[in-house]
Scaffold this active site. Structure first.
Site, PDB file in Angstrom:
ATOM      1  N   SER A 137       0.851  -1.189   0.000  1.00 58.33           N
ATOM      2  CA  SER A 137       0.000   0.000   0.000  1.00 58.33           C
ATOM      3  C   SER A 137       0.885   1.236   0.000  1.00 58.33           C
ATOM      4  O   SER A 137       1.762   1.378   0.856  1.00 58.33           O
ATOM      5  CB  SER A 137      -0.913  -0.006   1.235  1.00 58.33           C
ATOM      6  OG  SER A 137      -1.707   1.159   1.277  1.00 58.33           O
ATOM      7  N   LYS A 152      -1.363  -1.083  -4.266  1.00 59.50           N
ATOM      8  CA  LYS A 152      -2.530  -0.301  -3.850  1.00 59.50           C
ATOM      9  C   LYS A 152      -2.123   1.151  -3.697  1.00 59.50           C
ATOM     10  O   LYS A 152      -1.145   1.464  -3.011  1.00 59.50           O
ATOM     11  CB  LYS A 152      -3.106  -0.821  -2.520  1.00 59.50           C
ATOM     12  CG  LYS A 152      -4.311  -0.009  -2.049  1.00 59.50           C
ATOM     13  CD  LYS A 152      -5.040  -0.677  -0.902  1.00 59.50           C
ATOM     14  CE  LYS A 152      -4.459  -0.339   0.445  1.00 59.50           C
ATOM     15  NZ  LYS A 152      -5.338  -0.795   1.557  1.00 59.50           N
ATOM     16  N   LYS A 192      -3.389   5.049  -2.642  1.00 59.63           N
ATOM     17  CA  LYS A 192      -4.368   5.921  -1.988  1.00 59.63           C
ATOM     18  C   LYS A 192      -4.753   7.032  -2.951  1.00 59.63           C
ATOM     19  O   LYS A 192      -3.889   7.612  -3.623  1.00 59.63           O
ATOM     20  CB  LYS A 192      -3.782   6.511  -0.709  1.00 59.63           C
ATOM     21  CG  LYS A 192      -3.421   5.489   0.360  1.00 59.63           C
ATOM     22  CD  LYS A 192      -4.655   4.872   0.986  1.00 59.63           C
ATOM     23  CE  LYS A 192      -4.279   3.961   2.150  1.00 59.63           C
ATOM     24  NZ  LYS A 192      -5.457   3.403   2.840  1.00 59.63           N
ATOM     25  N   ASP A 242      -7.502   2.935  -3.314  1.00 63.51           N
ATOM     26  CA  ASP A 242      -8.165   2.994  -2.013  1.00 63.51           C
ATOM     27  C   ASP A 242      -8.554   4.438  -1.736  1.00 63.51           C
ATOM     28  O   ASP A 242      -7.695   5.313  -1.613  1.00 63.51           O
ATOM     29  CB  ASP A 242      -7.242   2.480  -0.919  1.00 63.51           C
ATOM     30  CG  ASP A 242      -7.914   2.447   0.450  1.00 63.51           C
ATOM     31  OD1 ASP A 242      -9.126   2.732   0.531  1.00 63.51           O
ATOM     32  OD2 ASP A 242      -7.221   2.126   1.435  1.00 63.51           O
ATOM     33  N   GLU A 301     -11.376   0.476  -3.426  1.00 65.33           N
ATOM     34  CA  GLU A 301     -11.706   0.178  -2.039  1.00 65.33           C
ATOM     35  C   GLU A 301     -12.392   1.368  -1.375  1.00 65.33           C
ATOM     36  O   GLU A 301     -11.894   2.490  -1.435  1.00 65.33           O
ATOM     37  CB  GLU A 301     -10.430  -0.188  -1.284  1.00 65.33           C
ATOM     38  CG  GLU A 301     -10.643  -0.622   0.151  1.00 65.33           C
ATOM     39  CD  GLU A 301      -9.337  -0.985   0.835  1.00 65.33           C
ATOM     40  OE1 GLU A 301      -9.392  -1.349   2.021  1.00 65.33           O
ATOM     41  OE2 GLU A 301      -8.269  -0.896   0.195  1.00 65.33           O
ATOM     42  N   ASP A 332     -14.388  -1.802   3.054  1.00 62.39           N
ATOM     43  CA  ASP A 332     -13.439  -1.831   4.160  1.00 62.39           C
ATOM     44  C   ASP A 332     -14.118  -1.252   5.400  1.00 62.39           C
ATOM     45  O   ASP A 332     -14.683  -1.976   6.221  1.00 62.39           O
ATOM     46  CB  ASP A 332     -12.188  -1.041   3.766  1.00 62.39           C
ATOM     47  CG  ASP A 332     -11.158  -0.905   4.893  1.00 62.39           C
ATOM     48  OD1 ASP A 332     -11.348  -1.492   5.971  1.00 62.39           O
ATOM     49  OD2 ASP A 332     -10.149  -0.205   4.685  1.00 62.39           O
ATOM     50  N   LYS A 344     -10.089  -6.978   8.111  1.00 60.74           N
ATOM     51  CA  LYS A 344      -9.119  -6.558   9.121  1.00 60.74           C
ATOM     52  C   LYS A 344      -9.635  -7.030  10.469  1.00 60.74           C
ATOM     53  O   LYS A 344     -10.726  -6.629  10.888  1.00 60.74           O
ATOM     54  CB  LYS A 344      -8.958  -5.037   9.129  1.00 60.74           C
ATOM     55  CG  LYS A 344      -8.337  -4.460   7.861  1.00 60.74           C
ATOM     56  CD  LYS A 344      -8.313  -2.941   7.906  1.00 60.74           C
ATOM     57  CE  LYS A 344      -7.678  -2.370   6.645  1.00 60.74           C
ATOM     58  NZ  LYS A 344      -7.802  -0.885   6.593  1.00 60.74           N
ATOM     59  N   GLY A 350      -4.181  -4.073   6.061  1.00 60.29           N
ATOM     60  CA  GLY A 350      -3.170  -3.725   7.052  1.00 60.29           C
ATOM     61  C   GLY A 350      -3.472  -2.393   7.714  1.00 60.29           C
ATOM     62  O   GLY A 350      -4.183  -1.551   7.162  1.00 60.29           O
TER      63      GLY A 350
END
Length: 371
Positions: A138, A164, A166, A191, A216, A241, A265, A293
């Protein structure tokens, strides 16, 4: 026979990330959290880790609320109600509403201690079937696209199976197009951490041309209904998520068509037992899951590896190597990624050795509670 737990110890920790981690809701570099030690009468120790941040921008929980809930409610419940198996903690803690990260932190330590007492790995105790798990990485929001491309190139070279990124409004489509043009074949996902609304549907439709593995949590952190409308409007798979706090949320999302993928998670859903129940439902309903994570230390990361060894975790998780985040981790040896995989420890419990010297160095305070 009740699990032998003589004492619970809460270590308040502070570790500094190697690099600032930027998301749609802010940037983090100093990580505060708790390491929970469940110690039996023979001195064996099970380790858990809290994943709440110092401020309530991921969920309503924080480091301080975790301390309050563990100290004033969960530890007294455990003291007055011995359990025979870690699965029983979910029911024991049920009268305490939400506060899933506090519950998961304490439950994780009990799971580790139980597995050590049974002389089995945590992965085996949970029902894991893999000897190694695929891992992704990520990457937080970067100052420039060139810096982002350089980071991606390095991680691709290291063998990570999924990248991934952001995103947030203003730093999304153009950035993703640049990445896709530079890396046409990588498994790529975005994400959003709840940065968009349904007013952005036309904007988000541009993602469909980029062949993303998923987007996400594009919409509100507590939403399931609007995500269903968005999923009907785009072909890019939606992964939920922040909206998922319990198995019931997964069941509703599945029935409504709110997503195609679930990020699991254990901290967010209340522990390993709850995470395994979500996994089992998704396995029965052919819904892929992956392990998210929360910038964990090696202890929390070892818990994630055990969880990701379950069979329906068919997508690479956010289980990067220790050196991705820390100059010095609190386990030895540190977690290492080889060719995009991390080995699942087969030693009892979480299967890693805690570096006591490093643990003490990052410890800010200790509170101990006798059971």
């Amino acid at each position: 026979m009740p699990i032998d737990i003589a004492r619970i110890q809460l270590r308040r920790m502070r570790m500094r990330l190697k690099h600032p981690f930027g998301t749609s809701f802010g940037t983090l570099q100093n990580k505060e959290f708790f390491i929970i030690e469940a110690i039996d009468s023979a001195g064996e120790t099970g380790y858990g880790e809290s994943v709440a941040f110092s401020a309530p921008w991921y969920t309503e929980e924080t480091v301080e609320t975790n301390l309050h809930i563990m100290r004033d409610f969960l530890i007294p419940l455990l003291k007055n109600n011995p359990v025979n198996h870690p699965d029983e903690l979910s029911r024991l803690f049920a009268p305490i509403r939400r506060n899933n990260m506090a519950k998961a932190a304490l439950e994780g330590a009990v799971w580790d201690l139980y597995a050590k007492q049974q002389n089995v790995s945590l992965a085996a105790a949970l029902g894991g079937t893999r000897s190694r798990v695929e891992v992704g990485v990520s990457i937080g929001i970067q100052p420039t696209i060139n810096e982002l491309l350089e980071k991606i190139a390095a991680y691709v070279e290291e063998g990570y199976k999924r990248i991934k990124l952001k995103i947030k409004p203003g730093q999304d489509i153009d950035m993703l197009k640049a990445v896709r043009n530079a890396f046409p074949d990588i498994a790529l996902m975005a994400d959003a951490n709840s940065a968009y609304t349904l007013e952005d549907i036309q904007h988000l439709k541009q993602l469909d041309a980029l062949q993303l593995l998923m987007i996400e949590q594009p919409l509100a952190h507590n939403d399931i209904i609007d995500h269903a409308k968005l999923q009907q409007s785009i072909t890019t798979p939606i992964c939920l998520d922040e909206s998922i706090h319990a198995l019931s949320d997964v069941e509703k999302a599945h029935r409504l068509g709110s997503c195609q993928i679930i990020n699991v998670k254990s901290g967010r859903v209340g522990g390993l037992t709850a995470a395994r129940r979500i996994h089992d439902y998704c396995l029965e309903n052919n819904m892929p899951v992956w392990c998210g994570g929360m910038l964990e230390s090696g202890i929390g990361r070892a818990h994630n590896i055990a969880l990701a060894s379950l069979p329906q975790f068919i997508l690479p998780g956010d289980i990067s190597g220790s050196d991705r985040y820390w100059d010095k981790d609190i386990i030895d040896p540190e977690i290492v990624v080889q060719d995009g995989y991390v080995a699942v420890p087969d030693k009892p419990g979480i299967g890693v050795t805690v570096d006591q010297q490093a643990l003490e160095a990052f410890t800010k305070s200790i509170k101990s509670y006798h059971l």
